[in-house]
Design a protein around this motif. Structure first.
Motif, PDB file in Angstrom:
ATOM      1  N   THR A 605       0.830  -1.212   0.000  1.00 16.03           N
ATOM      2  CA  THR A 605       0.000   0.000   0.000  1.00 16.03           C
ATOM      3  C   THR A 605       0.861   1.258   0.000  1.00 16.03           C
ATOM      4  O   THR A 605       0.342   2.359  -0.211  1.00 16.03           O
ATOM      5  N   GLY A 606       2.172   1.101   0.264  1.00 20.43           N
ATOM      6  CA  GLY A 606       3.067   2.262   0.265  1.00 20.43           C
ATOM      7  C   GLY A 606       3.494   2.723   1.648  1.00 20.43           C
ATOM      8  O   GLY A 606       4.361   3.603   1.770  1.00 20.43           O
ATOM      9  N   VAL A 607       2.916   2.160   2.719  1.00 14.13           N
ATOM     10  CA  VAL A 607       3.287   2.564   4.067  1.00 14.13           C
ATOM     11  C   VAL A 607       4.597   1.891   4.462  1.00 14.13           C
ATOM     12  O   VAL A 607       5.044   0.921   3.839  1.00 14.13           O
ATOM     13  N   GLN A 608       5.215   2.413   5.522  1.00 15.78           N
ATOM     14  CA  GLN A 608       6.411   1.791   6.083  1.00 15.78           C
ATOM     15  C   GLN A 608       6.003   0.907   7.254  1.00 15.78           C
ATOM     16  O   GLN A 608       4.949   1.102   7.870  1.00 15.78           O
ATOM     17  N   ILE A 609       6.863  -0.067   7.598  1.00 17.46           N
ATOM     18  CA  ILE A 609       6.558  -1.009   8.676  1.00 17.46           C
ATOM     19  C   ILE A 609       7.677  -0.952   9.702  1.00 17.46           C
ATOM     20  O   ILE A 609       8.872  -0.968   9.346  1.00 17.46           O
ATOM     21  N   ALA A 610       7.280  -0.871  10.968  1.00 17.23           N
ATOM     22  CA  ALA A 610       8.236  -0.842  12.071  1.00 17.23           C
ATOM     23  C   ALA A 610       7.982  -2.035  12.987  1.00 17.23           C
ATOM     24  O   ALA A 610       6.828  -2.382  13.257  1.00 17.23           O
ATOM     25  N   ILE A 611       9.068  -2.671  13.478  1.00 14.41           N
ATOM     26  CA  ILE A 611       8.969  -3.716  14.486  1.00 14.41           C
ATOM     27  C   ILE A 611       9.159  -3.053  15.841  1.00 14.41           C
ATOM     28  O   ILE A 611      10.230  -2.499  16.145  1.00 14.41           O
ATOM     29  N   ASP A 612       8.126  -3.099  16.672  1.00 19.12           N
ATOM     30  CA  ASP A 612       8.144  -2.464  17.981  1.00 19.12           C
ATOM     31  C   ASP A 612       8.649  -3.469  19.022  1.00 19.12           C
ATOM     32  O   ASP A 612       8.496  -4.688  18.854  1.00 19.12           O
ATOM     33  N   ASP A 613       9.241  -2.938  20.117  1.00 18.25           N
ATOM     34  CA  ASP A 613       9.739  -3.769  21.227  1.00 18.25           C
ATOM     35  C   ASP A 613      10.753  -4.791  20.749  1.00 18.25           C
ATOM     36  O   ASP A 613      10.810  -5.931  21.239  1.00 18.25           O
ATOM     37  N   PHE A 614      11.570  -4.419  19.755  1.00 21.32           N
ATOM     38  CA  PHE A 614      12.527  -5.368  19.197  1.00 21.32           C
ATOM     39  C   PHE A 614      13.564  -5.739  20.257  1.00 21.32           C
ATOM     40  O   PHE A 614      14.136  -4.881  20.931  1.00 21.32           O
TER      41      PHE A 614
END
Length: 711
Positions: A605-614
């Protein structure tokens, strides 16, 4: 045949004049005045003409004498296409000794065509032998034209009846079929014409319907009034019943007397079935088939009304499954739905026939116990609740895995605990939470003295109301460059502005929303609020910050989530590249076969993805490499021990290096001291957030950060 003119017989001589009119002359004068040609001919094969009246000249343009001079003139005037037919008919009647009776076309001397009708009578002698024929020739052109026009109209009407998409039915006063068109026969499934003259009601209606329909018809005929619209069932030969919607009218003669009945009918079987299905879906849960909240509320209102009149009691059981979230999280929503179906089946078996079992939503069920004795209502309700727990005691097998799923049940009684339906539901909900806090798989009856204010008002109901009324608000926390403090992004953090408790932190309601299935609605509202504020900053002030927003694992597993996110951003004109979707490490890594495709669909969709609490979980480096991740947010537990703990600092440095190697941006969370910030600068961590760098606040409080970033 040949026709020729000869002098007339005695008494009919054309040229003889008498000083006094004879009977024959009087007869001739009479026939020569009528508007028809008369003639006399011998009864022989040639039908030799003895006399033809002067009207022949008006009819064909030739005087009688012309036919005497030219015997062939007669057939010359007959239309060429009709000559053979006329000759054949004359020969047939001569040989059979029958009167000639025929309609055919002729041509006038000026060339125009006309239609005539010729008929004669045979004259016999004393012994009965045929000797002559006397006949008339009448111009029926106008009559024929009118008849052709009527036939054309009749054929047109017949064609309309045959091609009409609706059944056309005409009955006489006795209910016999006078007309049924092709569509009608197709509707009743019978050969065309097979019902003509037969009794309509006994032929096509089911035996159980026939008496009432016949009475309806007889009354309509007798009273002279019929409803314009009606419905009935017709039964086909194979027993199939079809529902037909009829438009009806009575037929009357010129005196106003009822002569019959005409109706047009359309097959509405599928339409009625679809309407019934829509009604069912509107009132029943799509997964379990149980009554839904809407239908339950209707029955609850009726049960309370009956109880008021009869002096009886009503009990409401609010059942919430324990540990249902484990099934959804480990096996997915499809398996969760299968479990709900099995649960509903067991609960239905243990309920009384008079009880109403409904699905309230998520993993919540409602049971309505009506017509109870007020003296024993509490005991009866508790006994029923424990019976439901017993029904769930045996393990469930779903997708090859075995699960033990219990339930917490809250009970509220009318009129003891509540005076109206809404309060009864709230109190049962509050009692259910009392049961959960007592250790789960428990039953509790509503106790206002033991219910906290939030429980008494029903957290479920109030949170749903908060979502509907948009009582949720967003606070924003800056994500900055730890070296310069320059704003790099903003993280959206949801709060509940509760009219009773004030500002409620997400830890107090988000887990509950996930457990009860409300999280999808809550998450959808958060996305709307984020997109709305992001668009407002851009349109009003020209600010275009990157915005982080947290997404629940349950939201992520919804196949429609990516499409819903894309539509929300498009509706507000927000560039997807400025949105970062944060998901926890455990949600991203626990089921890569299922989560991986969902993340790729999200990234598309064009959004960015972040992994939280890595770092808080046990991530696999190979899994991380294969996921479309742009940002690693380092769990705050590592930074909390920095700089005192060298091991934590080493892990922090390793994660920052890993992010850089994978072309991801690292964000350190929980920066609360200057020493922590300095350590991040030393380690080269590009982004950080925490109370030291900026506390969460409403959108207006972010204006100074945004202005500095834009300058």
């Amino acid at each position: 045949m040949q026709r020729s003119l000869q002098p007339g017989p005695a008494g009919l001589n054309v040229t003889t004049a008498q000083p006094r009119p004879t009977a024959g002359a009087l007869w001739r004068g009479l026939v020569e005045q009528i508007p028809a040609v008369t003639y006399l001919a011998d009864f022989d094969r040639s039908a030799t003409l003895r006399y033809v009246s002067p009207q022949i000249e008006d009819l064909l343009g030739y005087p009688p004498e012309a036919f005497l001079a030219d015997p062939a003139l007669w057939y010359a005037c007959v239309h060429p296409e009709d000559v053979d037919r006329v000759r054949a008919e004359e020969l047939r009647t001569f040989e059979a000794v029958l009167p000639f009776d025929c309609e055919f076309r002729m041509r006038h001397r000026d060339g125009h065509e006309l239609t005539v009708w010729e008929r004669d009578a045979i004259i016999r002698d004393a012994s009965g032998r045929p000797t002559h024929t006397q006949g008339v020739l009448i111009d029926v052109t106008n009559v024929r034209r009118m008849r052709d026009e009527l036939d054309a109209e009749r054929r047109s009407a017949a064609r309309y009846l045959e091609v009409a998409g609706t059944a056309i039915l005409v009955l006489d006063r006795a209910g016999r079929v006078e007309l049924l068109n092709r569509a009608g026969y197709e509707l009743v499934g019978r050969p065309e014409g097979s019902l003509d003259g037969g009794d309509w009601y006994s032929a096509v209606h089911a035996p159980e319907d026939e008496p009432e329909l016949r009475r309806w018809f007889t009354t309509a005929i007798a009273d002279g009034r019929v409803p314009s619209l009606s419905e009935s069932r017709v039964q086909r030969p194979d027993g199939e019943l079809r529902t037909v919607s009829w438009t009806n009218r009575l037929m009357r003669d010129e005196h106003g007397e009822v002569t019959g009945f005409v109706a047009s009918g359309s097959d509405v079987t599928e339409r009625r079935a679809a309407a019934a299905q829509i009604t069912h879906l509107a009132n029943h849960d799509a997964v379990t088939g149980l009554p839904n909240r809407r239908l339950f509320n209707e029955h609850l209102g009726l049960a309370l009304a009956r109880a008021r009149r009869a002096g009886r009691a009503v009990a409401l059981l609010y059942l919430d499954l324990d540990d249902f979230k484990l099934v959804n999280d480990s096996l997915g929503h499809t398996a969760g739905d299968r479990l709900l179906v099995k649960v509903a089946r067991r609960l239905r078996v243990r309920s009384r026939d008079a009880d109403l079992l409904a699905r309230h939503g998520g993993d919540e069920f409602l049971v309505l116990l009506s017509d109870l004795d007020p003296a024993t209502a509490a005991e009866d309700a508790e006994q029923a609740a424990h019976g439901l727990l017993g029904a769930l005691a045996a393990p469930f097998v779903v997708s090859g895995a075995e699960f033990h799923v219990g339930a917490s049940i809250g009970i509220s009684l009318w009129p003891a605990d509540a005076g109206e339906a809404e309060a009864l539901l709230r109190h049962a909900d509050a009692a259910m939470y009392q049961a959960k806090r007592a250790g789960r798989n428990e039953v509790r009856t509503f106790d206002p003295d033991r219910s906290a204010p939030l429980e008494r008002l029903s957290l479920t109901t109030r949170l749903r109301h908060a979502i509907a009324e948009e009582q949720l608000v967003l606070h924003w926390q800056p994500i900055v460059d730890p070296v310069t403090g320059a704003l790099q992004a903003l993280e959206a953090l949801v709060r509940w502005h509760d009219p009773v408790r004030g500002l409620v932190m997400p830890a107090d309601f988000v887990p509950f929303a996930e457990e009860t299935g409300i999280i999808d609605r809550l998450g959808a509202l958060v996305l709307q609020l984020v997109a709305r504020q992001r668009a407002r900053w851009q349109q009003a002030d020209g600010f275009e910050p990157t915005v982080h927003v947290n997404v629940s694992p349950r939201e992520l597993r919804n196949p429609a989530f990516a499409d819903r996110l894309s539509r929300t951003l498009t509706a507000h004109g927000v560039d997807p590249a400025t949105i970062v979707i944060e998901i926890t490490e455990s949600a991203a890594m626990q089921d890569p076969a299922r989560v991986g495709p969902l993340l790729h669909a999200l990234a598309a969709t064009g959004v960015q993805i972040a992994i939280d609490d890595f770092g808080a979980g046990h991530s696999s480096l190979s899994r991380l490499v294969n996921l479309p991740v742009h940002v690693l947010k380092i769990d705050r537990s590592f930074l909390a021990k920095v700089p005192a703990d060298p091991a934590s600092a080493a892990v922090l440095q390793a994660v920052v290096g890993l992010a850089g190697a994978l072309e991801m941006r690292a964000v350190a969370e929980g920066v609360e001291t200057r020493a922590q910030r300095e350590e991040l600068v030393r380690l080269g961590c590009p982004l950080a957030q925490g109370f030291l760098l900026g506390r969460p606040g409403p959108a207006v409080a972010m204006r100074a950060h945004l202005q500095r970033a834009a300058s």
